[in-house]
Design an enzyme around this catalytic site. Structure first.
Site, PDB file in Angstrom:
ATOM      1  N   SER A  23       0.882  -1.185   0.065  1.00  0.00           N
ATOM      2  CA  SER A  23       0.034   0.007   0.045  1.00  0.00           C
ATOM      3  C   SER A  23       0.944   1.200  -0.055  1.00  0.00           C
ATOM      4  CB  SER A  23      -0.936   0.003   1.138  1.00  0.00           C
ATOM      5  OG  SER A  23      -0.160   0.035   2.303  1.00  0.00           O
ATOM      6  N   ARG A 101      12.904  -8.175   4.358  1.00  0.00           N
ATOM      7  CA  ARG A 101      14.106  -9.103   4.261  1.00  0.00           C
ATOM      8  C   ARG A 101      15.435  -8.040   5.099  1.00  0.00           C
ATOM      9  NH1 ARG A 101      13.442 -13.760   4.915  1.00  0.00           N
ATOM     10  NH2 ARG A 101      15.720 -14.339   4.447  1.00  0.00           N
ATOM     11  N   ILE A 102      16.154  -8.569   5.940  1.00  0.00           N
ATOM     12  CA  ILE A 102      17.250  -7.923   6.319  1.00  0.00           C
ATOM     13  C   ILE A 102      18.379  -7.902   5.197  1.00  0.00           C
ATOM     14  CG2 ILE A 102      19.195  -7.873   7.972  1.00  0.00           C
ATOM     15  CD1 ILE A 102      17.190  -9.036   9.943  1.00  0.00           C
ATOM     16  N   LEU A 103      18.934  -6.703   4.776  1.00  0.00           N
ATOM     17  CA  LEU A 103      19.763  -6.623   3.879  1.00  0.00           C
ATOM     18  C   LEU A 103      21.213  -6.409   4.237  1.00  0.00           C
ATOM     19  CD1 LEU A 103      17.564  -3.853   1.961  1.00  0.00           C
ATOM     20  CD2 LEU A 103      18.072  -6.388   1.114  1.00  0.00           C
ATOM     21  N   ASN A 117      13.587   3.763   3.625  1.00  0.00           N
ATOM     22  CA  ASN A 117      12.770   2.786   4.351  1.00  0.00           C
ATOM     23  C   ASN A 117      11.798   3.479   5.188  1.00  0.00           C
ATOM     24  OD1 ASN A 117      11.885   0.131   5.238  1.00  0.00           O
ATOM     25  ND2 ASN A 117      12.837   0.624   7.125  1.00  0.00           N
ATOM     26  N   HIS A 119       9.502   2.764   8.514  1.00  0.00           N
ATOM     27  CA  HIS A 119       9.283   1.792   9.706  1.00  0.00           C
ATOM     28  C   HIS A 119       8.163   2.239  10.547  1.00  0.00           C
ATOM     29  CE1 HIS A 119      10.405  -1.335  12.612  1.00  0.00           C
ATOM     30  NE2 HIS A 119      10.270  -0.318  13.309  1.00  0.00           N
ATOM     31  N   LEU A 154      19.783  -2.110  11.337  1.00  0.00           N
ATOM     32  CA  LEU A 154      18.511  -2.456  10.884  1.00  0.00           C
ATOM     33  C   LEU A 154      17.759  -1.230  11.787  1.00  0.00           C
ATOM     34  CD1 LEU A 154      16.250  -4.480   9.812  1.00  0.00           C
ATOM     35  CD2 LEU A 154      16.179  -5.237  12.173  1.00  0.00           C
TER      36      LEU A 154
HETATM   37  C1  GAR Z   1       4.119  -0.750   6.662  1.00  0.00           C
HETATM   38  O1  GAR Z   1       3.413  -0.384   7.899  1.00  0.00           O
HETATM   39  C2  GAR Z   1       5.573  -0.482   6.773  1.00  0.00           C
HETATM   40  O2  GAR Z   1       5.687   0.363   7.654  1.00  0.00           O
HETATM   41  C3  GAR Z   1       5.931  -1.699   7.460  1.00  0.00           C
HETATM   42  O3  GAR Z   1       5.371  -2.882   6.710  1.00  0.00           O
HETATM   43  C4  GAR Z   1       4.004  -2.381   6.200  1.00  0.00           C
HETATM   44  C5  GAR Z   1       3.971  -2.510   4.963  1.00  0.00           C
HETATM   45  O4  GAR Z   1       2.568  -2.365   4.337  1.00  0.00           O
HETATM   46  N1  GAR Z   1       7.470  -2.051   7.494  1.00  0.00           N
HETATM   47  C6  GAR Z   1       8.215  -2.494   8.046  1.00  0.00           C
HETATM   48  O5  GAR Z   1       7.875  -3.026   9.231  1.00  0.00           O
HETATM   49  C7  GAR Z   1       9.919  -2.602   7.967  1.00  0.00           C
HETATM   50  N2  GAR Z   1      10.423  -2.796   9.099  1.00  0.00           N
HETATM   51  P1  GAR Z   1       2.513  -2.227   2.802  1.00  0.00           P
HETATM   52  O6  GAR Z   1       2.836  -3.156   2.420  1.00  0.00           O
HETATM   53  O7  GAR Z   1       1.159  -2.076   2.833  1.00  0.00           O
HETATM   54  O8  GAR Z   1       3.155  -0.713   2.284  1.00  0.00           O
END
Ligand code: GAR
Length: 219
Positions: A23, A101-103, A117, A119, A154
């Protein structure tokens, strides 16, 4: 050189990495198209063939690729295959949007300064997984999301923008995740637009927006 080719040269190439729903990728693609950024989403790449976001990307004429992490014996081998898939699109910016994935350090160094990124926490609080439950367990009154430049550590790195979401009585992790996600869809496109418009600079580890625009989204 013609005006058209000058225009093409100025267009930045964005590659977005996803693992699932996508999304945030959708929000970035839609704002890029609607607001006429000097950029295009050149490709969406996933480590999972069944990532829902791949369908959206394909339906919008964006190139897609899958690099399945399960097909590789080591993290380095996966990272190298991923980098090869990414570099076909010569990205100016690599956007991690729910890429789970951890890069490795070598991969991160390759794209350092041009990889963002998002988070779902107010970093540096709660890196890693289960951020909303951990925030509830800690009794946090405010949660939020962070867009940051990626460094080898990370969920760390210079912070571009944050959103803040108050915790309400009775909130569970799902309710918080939904309200935070709605703010992610606002701050991530804004941060990506700033990057492609060369509006960001990093001073001693702190990101400044050249026009002085607010880097905080309040409720
Ligand atoms: C989002 O909430 C994003 O912040 C999180 O995954 C979700 C992805 O949603 N990311 C992490 O946790 C990374 N550490 P989406 O696929 O609908 O964008």
């Amino acid at each position: 050189m013609s005006r058209a080719s000058l225009h093409c040269r100025a267009m930045k190439s964005i590659v977005i990495l996803i693992s699932g729903r996508g999304s945030n990728m959708e929000a970035i693609q839609q704002r890029c198209a609607a607001e006429g950024w000097p950029a295009r989403v050149a490709a969406v790449i996933s480590n999972r063939a069944n990532a829902g976001g791949l369908q959206f990307a394909a339906a919008h004429g964006i190139a897609t690729a899958v690099v399945d992490h399960q097909a590789f014996g080591t993290r380095e081998a996966f990272d190298d295959a991923l980098a090869a898939a990414i570099d076909r699109f010569a990205p100016d910016l690599l956007v991690l949007a729910g890429f789970m994935r951890i890069l490795g350090e070598r991969f991160v160094r390759r794209y350092e300064g041009r990889m963002l990124n998002i988070h779902p926490s107010l970093l540096p609080a709660f890196p890693g997984l289960h951020t909303h439950q951990r925030a509830l367990d800690a009794g946090c009154k405010l949660v939020g999301a962070t867009v940051h430049f990626v460094t080898p550590q990370l969920d760390h790195g210079p912070i571009v923008m944050q959103s803040v979401v108050p915790v309400r009585d009775g909130d569970d992790a799902d309710a918080l995740a939904a309200r935070v996600l709605a703010t992610e869809h606002q701050i991530y496109p804004r941060a990506v637009r700033w990057f492609v418009e060369d509006k960001l600079r990093i001073e001693r580890g702190v990101v400044r927006q050249r026009d002085g625009a607010s880097q905080l989204l309040l409720p």
